[in-house]
Design a protein around this motif. Structure first.
Motif, PDB file in Angstrom:
ATOM      1  N   GLY A  77       0.772  -1.217  -0.113  1.00  9.82           N
ATOM      2  CA  GLY A  77      -0.073  -0.002  -0.355  1.00  9.82           C
ATOM      3  C   GLY A  77       0.706   1.307   0.041  1.00  9.82           C
TER       4      GLY A  77
ATOM      5  N   GLU B  15      -1.157   2.984  -6.548  1.00  9.32           N
ATOM      6  CA  GLU B  15      -2.520   2.730  -6.240  1.00  9.32           C
ATOM      7  C   GLU B  15      -4.029   3.549  -5.740  1.00  9.32           C
TER       8      GLU B  15
ATOM      9  N   SER C 282      -7.374  -1.242  -5.391  1.00  4.84           N
ATOM     10  CA  SER C 282      -7.400  -2.543  -3.923  1.00  4.84           C
ATOM     11  C   SER C 282      -8.353  -3.341  -4.544  1.00  4.84           C
TER      12      SER C 282
END
Lengths: 252, 252
Positions: free
Chosen positions: B134, B139, B144
């Motif tokens: 993370g 991201e 996710s």
């Protein structure tokens, strides 16, 4: 003497050491540190029920009964700065809850720490979920580092409590894994509207620790030693470990 | 008939169905789908050794022996699009490795799946770490979601293999938690330069599953039933469960 004039200023100004005189009446004047803490506390309350990306400085100003320019001056870096400050405060608070009570069996001590942890999770709710779930726009390498600091503190605290000075890779992996299980369980608990009773989840996690330590003890003398010491402290029968033994005899 | 001229074009152009004629000699001409797969494979190789934010379309072009305009046309959305496409490909590949062999005891079947998983982790290395850790700039809620899809597939596949049609919250929590332990263990393994032998880690994870199931069985009749059935399939002695029982008797 502070040479800077204490006049109200816009959001683009650098943060001041002293709070500007409010332009409208009805705002209370607070010392700088106290005001900052108040704004962070208000932000944490907002993050508990809304996604981080849905909380702006204006919302904090409104909820805090503070002027917008004032809030913008405290968090000139914008909502990202506010989020990181709030996260840091929450992380410190959580870390302080890792303190283990001095009395009780190891299971009782672990239960007490877990109760404190779940109280924290319940209080921060949406903010806690959003943070650990990842993918939020306010997530950065810095916020991940804050979360990792908390995990490391939990690891250190647990090892210290187990009386371990130098943990080998297998014992470290065990404790890290159990911490990951605690995190995951708390997220599931929130996801499912807190359907499972906290007391059951806590007891489940205590049993998971014993079970996971037993599985690690098969591969690692250090963990075997730590587990034996813990079970000895549980009292003559270590009743929870005994129940685990019984269930492992099922199917024979 | 395709009315679009097959001339080379700049990065701002929309993706074309047909590959433009290369402007320089030395580039091989490939069918569209094959070229796309090749670029993604090259990107995955780069992500295995570098942080996602350090891999750009130019690097992919160079490593693939393709022209820059060509790569920019396939991924007009930039490196974020490339990253997501690569992630999706890797996620599909990982999910395909969850297939359980038809023969062997439950421990042997679980071991085989874990061997496939660790082979995947070893191959993707840095990219795997960056993704699960993370805080990477690439991201997003979309990346996710892809990772969560893989976790859900692992959960479904495990429950199906256990012969469970409708898993209650406690059995679901057990399997989810064990998957989290597998993930965490694989990250630790990479972090520590693969110091622990994979075979040991795999056996440790198999034992963790048994132990965690036993701890859950104390709280849940459904899990107790599943565990009893698994142990019965392990053979007359369920030797690994027997060793777990023995270690839980330590300290008495």
């Amino acid at each position: 003497m502070d040479a800077r004039p204490a006049t109200a200023s816009g959001p683009a100004d650098p943060p001041a050491d002293a709070e500007p005189r409010p332009r409208r009446t009805g705002y209370r004047r607070l010392p700088v540190q106290q005001r900052r803490e108040q704004l962070i506390a208000v932000a944490l309350e907002l993050f508990a029920t809304r996604a981080p990306e849905e909380v702006g400085l204006d919302d904090v100003a409104e909820a805090a009964g503070a002027s917008r320019p004032l809030v913008y001056r405290y968090f000139a870096g914008g909502k990202q700065q506010l989020y990181e400050a709030a996260l840091r405060t929450a992380a410190d608070e959580l870390t302080s809850r890792f303190a283990v009570p001095l009395t009780g069996t190891p299971s009782e001590q672990l239960s007490a720490v877990l109760d404190g942890y779940f109280a924290f999770v319940a209080e921060h709710d949406a903010g806690y979920s959003a943070l650990l779930r990842g993918g939020s726009v306010v997530e950065t390498a810095r916020t991940s580092a804050i979360v990792d600091d908390v995990r490391r503190a939990a690891l250190r605290r647990t090892l210290r409590h187990l009386g371990v000075r130098e943990a080998g890779p297998r014992l470290t992996l065990l404790v890290r894994s159990w911490i990951a299980v605690v995190e995951g369980a708390s997220l599931s608990w929130l996801d499912e509207g807190r359907a499972l009773p906290v007391a059951e989840l806590r007891d489940w996690l205590v049993d998971q620790f014993t079970a996971m330590a037993a599985a690690t003890a098969l591969h690692d003398p250090q963990t075997a030693q730590v587990l034996a010491a813990l079970l000895a402290l549980e009292g003559p029968d270590a009743p929870r470990a005994e129940r685990l033994r019984a269930v492992l005899a099922a199917g024979r």
